[in-house]
Each structure stands twice: as C-alpha cells, then as structure tokens.
Design a protein around this motif. Structure first.
Motif, PDB file in Angstrom:
ATOM      1  N   HIS A  72       0.823  -1.210   0.000  1.00 42.84           N
ATOM      2  CA  HIS A  72       0.000   0.000   0.000  1.00 42.84           C
ATOM      3  C   HIS A  72       0.854   1.257   0.000  1.00 42.84           C
ATOM      4  O   HIS A  72       0.581   2.213  -0.723  1.00 42.84           O
ATOM      5  N   TRP A  73       1.878   1.244   0.823  1.00 44.38           N
ATOM      6  CA  TRP A  73       2.728   2.426   0.878  1.00 44.38           C
ATOM      7  C   TRP A  73       3.411   2.666  -0.463  1.00 44.38           C
ATOM      8  O   TRP A  73       3.481   3.791  -0.949  1.00 44.38           O
ATOM      9  N   HIS A  74       3.883   1.575  -1.043  1.00 42.32           N
ATOM     10  CA  HIS A  74       4.576   1.682  -2.317  1.00 42.32           C
ATOM     11  C   HIS A  74       3.653   2.235  -3.404  1.00 42.32           C
ATOM     12  O   HIS A  74       4.023   3.130  -4.164  1.00 42.32           O
ATOM     13  N   GLU A  75       2.451   1.693  -3.441  1.00 36.59           N
ATOM     14  CA  GLU A  75       1.458   2.184  -4.401  1.00 36.59           C
ATOM     15  C   GLU A  75       1.193   3.668  -4.193  1.00 36.59           C
ATOM     16  O   GLU A  75       1.187   4.459  -5.136  1.00 36.59           O
ATOM     17  N   ALA A  76       0.972   4.019  -2.941  1.00 38.92           N
ATOM     18  CA  ALA A  76       0.644   5.404  -2.617  1.00 38.92           C
ATOM     19  C   ALA A  76       1.789   6.330  -3.007  1.00 38.92           C
ATOM     20  O   ALA A  76       1.582   7.364  -3.653  1.00 38.92           O
ATOM     21  N   ASN A  77       2.985   5.922  -2.633  1.00 38.57           N
ATOM     22  CA  ASN A  77       4.151   6.759  -2.891  1.00 38.57           C
ATOM     23  C   ASN A  77       4.371   6.954  -4.393  1.00 38.57           C
ATOM     24  O   ASN A  77       4.603   8.065  -4.862  1.00 38.57           O
ATOM     25  N   THR A  78       4.282   5.846  -5.123  1.00 40.14           N
ATOM     26  CA  THR A  78       4.454   5.930  -6.568  1.00 40.14           C
ATOM     27  C   THR A  78       3.411   6.853  -7.183  1.00 40.14           C
ATOM     28  O   THR A  78       3.732   7.753  -7.964  1.00 40.14           O
TER      29      THR A  78
END
Lengths: 253, 253
Positions: A152-158
């Motif tokens: 989730h964090w990775h998706e959000a950050n990207t």
DNA sequence: ACGACGTAGACTGGATCCATGATGGCCGAG
DNA sequence: CTCGGCCATCATGGATCCAGTCTACGTCGT
C-alpha cells in the motif's frame, strides 16, 4: 565463485514476454527484466547470462541481447566487453546523487503543479494520501507480515509522486524521473522506513503537507516541502544503508 | 516520396566505426550516428535503413541494429515495429521543455560548483570565455563564411557548460545533462544567435557574468544567472524556430 | 475514371552458426 | 610450497539465413 546467476526458479513467464502481442518483443523483455531487477529478484552484481535468460523466457539469444543493450543505456546494467551484462549495484554515492536529483525534479515539477494541477489529479493525490493512512493502519495491525503495508505504501508513494510529475506538465522531466528509478530501485525507500510506525506517520504527514500546499496553489511552499521531503528520505535511506552495509552483502568480493 | 534517406554521400568512416579499438563496436556506431544526427547530417524525420548503414559503415546489420536500439533508449530515434528507425524531430514544445530542464540542471550544478570548483576547472572556464571573445572576433571578421565563428562558439559553449556540470560533482546529473542533447541537438542554439554580433556579445557577456559569480564563490548568484541565461537562450531559440518554421519543413505531411 | 482488392517487393525481426576473446584451472619450474 | 605460464572451456559478438509483415503499385471491376 559464489557468483549468483540470475537463472532463478521462475520457469514460467511473468507477464507475456513471448509473442509481440501489443508491441515489440524486445520492449517486453526490457520491462520484465527491469521489474525483476527493481524487485530485487535478480540480485545486484549478478551476471545476466544471455543463453540462460533466452531459454528461460522462451526466446532466442537475439532479443535478449538487444534488451540488455537497452538496459545498459538506461543504466540498469553494465555491459562488459566479451564478458556479459551484470546488474549495477548502486553505491551510497549513487543513492545520494540520485536522490538529490529526485528532490530537484520533484521540487521543480511541484512548483509548476501547484498552478497547473487539475481537479482529477488533486483527487488522485487525495486518494494516495488516503492510501498512506491505510498503510499506517496496516502496519499497526500487522504482527509480522508487513507486505500489505509495504504494498500500500509503495502504491501510494508511486502514485503521489507520479501525479506531481505529471501535473508539472513537462513530459521530458517525467521521462527523466522514470529513468532515475532505473538507477536506484524504487522499493529501496521502504527499507529506510523500516517498519517503524512513527516514521511512517511522519512520512504520511509530510505528504499531507505537500498536498495541502498544492491545494492552496502555493508554488514556493510546494517546492520547499517536496525538496525537504525527499532530502529527509534520502538522509534516512543513506543512514540505513550504511548501517546494514556492515554485515549485509553490500559489496561481496 | 521525397523521403530523405540517410545513406549520405560520405563513403568513408568518420572517426573509426570499424574495429573495436578502444571499446565496443556498437558503442562507436552509436557515437558516430549520434554525432551525425546532432550535426544535422542525417536530417530529422529521415529513415535509418539498417542495410544501408551497415554497408556504408563496413559492418553487418547486427551491430547497427543494436546501435539503433540504444539510440531509441536515448530518445534520438524512434523505432517503429517492422518499419524501421527514424530520426525524431523535436517539436517546439520539446525544445521548451528540454531547455527548461537545461536551466534547472545548470542552475543546480552551478550552485554546487560555486563552492566546489577547482582551480583547474576555473582555468578551463576562463579559456572558454576567451574562446567566446574569439568567436565574436571571428564573426566580426568573417564576411560570409561564419563556420569558424560557429565552431569556436560551439566549442566554448560546450566546454563552459560541461565544466560547470562537472564541477557540480554529481555524476548522474552529468549523465542526465548529456542525455538532453540527444533530444535536442546542441548546435541548435547557434541558429538562434543567427550570425548577429550584438547577440553574440550579449551571450559572451552573460557567460562572463556567470564565470565571475563562480569565481566569487556565490552559489545563489550563479544559480540565478545560469537559469536566466538558459531561459533567455531558450526564448530566443523558440522565437527563431517559430519564425523559420513558417516556410521551412517543420512538419511535412 | 476512380476506388478497392490483390500481389509483389522490400525491410525488419528472430534464429542459428562461427570466430574471437577472456577466464580459470592445471601443470611445471624455481 | 608458491608463482608463472599454458591450455581447455565458455560466453559473447558478429555474420548469415529465413520467415513475417507492412507498403506500394498495378490491375480489375464498377
């Protein structure tokens, strides 16, 4: 001796390397290899054997050769004459320099984005911010398995940073920004956050602040916050990498 | 119909495309083709025929194919499936965006350079500045043939900005900066100056100002001057291109 | 006469083949 | 026992070959 070879355990194709369905075969190979490298599936420093890759992906050596050539141009691998291709492992200096550019580009794009952003893009930023909060919850709930939080964090950050770049409106800047991730994998940043709820919250808060500045249409603040944000992430990452660099295999040999 | 084919009149090799003397054969091909494209020897929009290039350069189609693949990754040419490679012609928008990044990178590198520059590098900047003045003299003296002036100015300009980038100390930024010239040829700027002594003098004066700021070790001023400088060049170039774009072939079809 | 279909040509893209260059192990000499 | 040189092995890099595909031209039909 213990040279890791990239001939991993995955015999099946990842997406659809074979067949030029949508576009070029070589391009899909590049994509597949790039993803594997970024995901750490192919360890840094390992050799990419043309024949092994060809067999594994069900093609001949030819398209693999061209794909490797393109990956070299991107900076993801290095081609050594008559020796082959090996995955470049970013040094601490690389990380510092790349993140410096990261911040520069983000700041510049953000400054423009504060004035140019569309309501749709603002919505996407808001959604990303929501996902950041979700990630924090995930990490709080997770006992041991933090993959969901990470995803989730990775998706959000990207999404967050991509939208900002897009909103800036400079296509060439967007391309450059993408290229940066070929030099230093995106997922590295998560390592720095290191499953620490406090840090994650801080990170989320910074994103919220940036979103706020963009929402107000404040270019100067947006630039400053973004630059600061990336700088902080960089410092944290470098410190973390240095620490784990003591016992982990940052440099075998 | 009147598709310009890249098979020019030059039968001989340019530098040493054949034989992997220093390094890789493909790399040298890339260099040669890149230079030809930048020099305008191969007109924008023209097709690059693999076989023709291979014959002309004295190699087989294979290394040419890989070279074209790398040029695509750089953004110099576009590969169309089963059709071939064609030289990308930058649009006005491309020029604007690229020069915007130009200024951004130069400004950033310059700010660092003002504090990091070595005495050797300062000497090189001074030499470049001298060459600028030489170029002005050349243009004044030249009656019709301005190639000498152009060559001197081009050398000076390349050297000047390269040194600043180098002095900034960020290798990845330097690489990015190089890549920019693959998208918009360096020699374009000369067109904007358009054999106008007044403009050339102004240009030289700006460079002198920048050198002075760096010499004083004033990061903020260096950044500001560099950004301004590039912005001015960009505006001028865009205006010029737009003008000649009326009758020239900016977009056939 | 104009448009659409079919065919021929040409070029790219993939596969296979061969030569060259580098590496690592083995053997012999000091 | 160690260091240096030689040789076998392997992987890359270049050439040639073949098939697929896109284009352009010509012809036929309306």
């Amino acid at each position: 001796m213990a040279e890791a070879t990239a001939t991993g355990s995955t015999p099946a194709r990842v997406t659809t390397p074979r067949r030029a369905n949508d576009r070029d075969l070589v391009d899909s190979l590049v994509t597949v290899l790039q993803e594997r490298i970024n995901a750490g599936e192919i360890p840094a420093g390992s050799w990419l054997r043309q024949e092994a890759l060809a067999k594994e992906l069900g093609v001949s050596r030819m398209p693999v050769r061209e794909a490797l050539r393109e990956l070299q141009a991107r900076g993801s691998v290095e081609l050594i004459a008559n020796r082959g291709a090996r995955v470049r492992l970013p040094s601490t200096r690389d990380i510092i320099e790349v993140y410096e550019l990261h911040g520069l580009l983000q700041g510049h794009a953000g400054e423009a984005a504060a004035e140019l952003i569309t309501s749709q893009q603002l919505d996407r930023l808001a959604a990303a911010e929501e996902l950041f909060r979700q990630s924090v919850e995930d990490l709080r709930a997770a006992d041991d398995d933090t993959t969901t939080a990470q995803r989730h964090w990775h998706e959000a950050n990207t999404e967050f940073h991509t939208v900002i770049i897009e909103a800036g409106g400079n296509k060439h800047l967007a391309e450059m920004y993408d290229n940066l991730h070929h030099k230093v994998p995106r997922n590295l940043t998560w390592i720095a956050l290191g499953n620490d709820v406090r840090r994650l919250e801080k990170d989320a808060a910074e994103h919220a602040g940036i979103l706020d500045a963009i929402g107000r249409g404040d270019p100067a603040a947006t630039r400053a916050l973004l630059t600061e944000h990336v700088k902080r992430a960089s410092d944290l990452l470098v410190r973390t990498v240095d620490e784990i660099g003591q016992d982990s295999p940052p440099r075998r040999r």
